[in-house]
Design an enzyme around this catalytic site. Sequence first.
Site, PDB file in Angstrom:
ATOM      1  CG  ASP A   7      -4.393  -0.620  -3.087  1.00  0.00           C
ATOM      2  OD1 ASP A   7      -4.786  -1.788  -2.869  1.00  0.00           O
ATOM      3  OD2 ASP A   7      -4.433   0.282  -2.239  1.00  0.00           O
ATOM      4  NE  ARG A  38      -4.151  -1.521   0.129  1.00  0.00           N
ATOM      5  CZ  ARG A  38      -5.144  -1.752   0.994  1.00  0.00           C
ATOM      6  NH1 ARG A  38      -4.893  -2.047   2.239  1.00  0.00           N
ATOM      7  NH2 ARG A  38      -6.408  -1.669   0.611  1.00  0.00           N
ATOM      8  CB  SER A  56      -7.732   0.343  -2.625  1.00  0.00           C
ATOM      9  OG  SER A  56      -6.961   0.453  -1.465  1.00  0.00           O
ATOM     10  CE1 TYR A  63      -4.226  -3.247   5.406  1.00  0.00           C
ATOM     11  CE2 TYR A  63      -1.830  -2.982   5.451  1.00  0.00           C
ATOM     12  CZ  TYR A  63      -3.009  -3.193   4.747  1.00  0.00           C
ATOM     13  OH  TYR A  63      -2.975  -3.341   3.393  1.00  0.00           O
ATOM     14  CD  GLN A  90      -2.037   6.285  -4.074  1.00  0.00           C
ATOM     15  OE1 GLN A  90      -1.359   7.082  -4.733  1.00  0.00           O
ATOM     16  NE2 GLN A  90      -2.604   6.595  -2.937  1.00  0.00           N
TER      17      GLN A  90
END
Length: 372
Positions: free
Chosen positions: A124, A116, A127, A222, A121
């Site tokens: 990802d 992450r 997500s 997280y 990005q």
Amino acid sequence: MLIRVLAEPRPGDARVALVPRSVATLVGAGHRVLFPSGAGAAAGLPDRSYSDAGAEVFTGPPPAADLVVAVGPVNLEEILPTGSVIAFLDPLGRPEEMARLAEAGVTALAMELIPRTTQAQAMDALSSQATAAGYQAVLLAAARLPRFLPMMMTAAGTVPPAKVLVLGAGVAGLQAIATARRLGAMVSGYDIRPAAAEQVQSLGATFVGGPLEAAAETSGGYAGEVAEDTRARQLAALAPHVEAADIVITTAQVPGKPAPRLVTREMVEAMRPGSVVIDLAASTGGNCEVTVPDEEVDVEGVLVLGPRDLASGTAGHASEMYSRNVTALIRHLAPEGDLVIDPSEPITAAACVTHGGDILVPAVRAARGGGA
Ligand code: NAD
């Protein structure tokens, strides 16, 4: 490189790993893309759109490829013949399958292990698919709730807005909050990470306080596992909010661990009949005590759903986003033709599960009890 798209073998999943726009990008970069006839149909993407984009549409047994791309999870037999695979592989949940891929000499890259980071990005997929699932969870709940979501003032009377509670304010939870707000519900959110409070409030929802602990957030952003005494206080604080909600959407996860239990049977029993609980953590054990994955459970008139394929409900856009993630990874790993596997490169180091006959990810080796 010869890239083959997999016709997803999992029933109930309408997604496809590459959409035509990505096919055009990859063909433009010098790759060939083989596409199984009909594999995009459930996502609203006919064969014609693929051939127009430069794919070679095939029927019958799959031709050999350098790389198979799939949504996943997949087994070795489903992807052969190929040299490598990119998919959600569930490597920690299926370490023996990873060993089989290694033994067969397949290079396997797991989309759920993409770091992450800012650099990664665009790749990802956790997500992008969580975004689709969070949105879809609200639509599903709204369709099953026998009440309106927005406040309505009509000649037949005034209807108050429905109360929606979202537990876990990561990517899926924040999207669920935003979607429920757009539908006019009165929304509140909760997360164990203190940083989430501001994000929940910035979407116009109320943050439901609880025994927040700074220690609950790990370095990667997280949540960590919660101590037993904190959990008890957490449940006591959440109970009145769950009981007052018309819709509860739960999304709390702890990477590599079973999902935290946030909604007990007693809390569900105390909800108003007709209310709906959607448990997005069903695949990792569920946030709700009564959840049965992919089934509908009726607890004294309260409906509890634990769908594991919610992103598939918006298969067109979920596929489009996943396809962009996969294409970004291919372009990163194969800037000039073939895949270049350099275990010292950060994205490869995180996501490459098998290469050269070995399992490269220590956590997967540990999940096998130190084997491979
Ligand atoms: P996730 O799916 O792992 O978990 C969902 C949410 O559940 C998280 O917000 C987590 O804090 C929460 N949770 C876990 N245990 C809980 C408990 N006991 N009680 C209440 N809530 C609990 O999370 P995710 O959606 O994958 O996101 C995890 C983090 O990564 C977030 O901080 C997110 O902003 C961040 N993130 C960063 C990037 C990036 O930098 N590129 C991309 C995506 C996500």
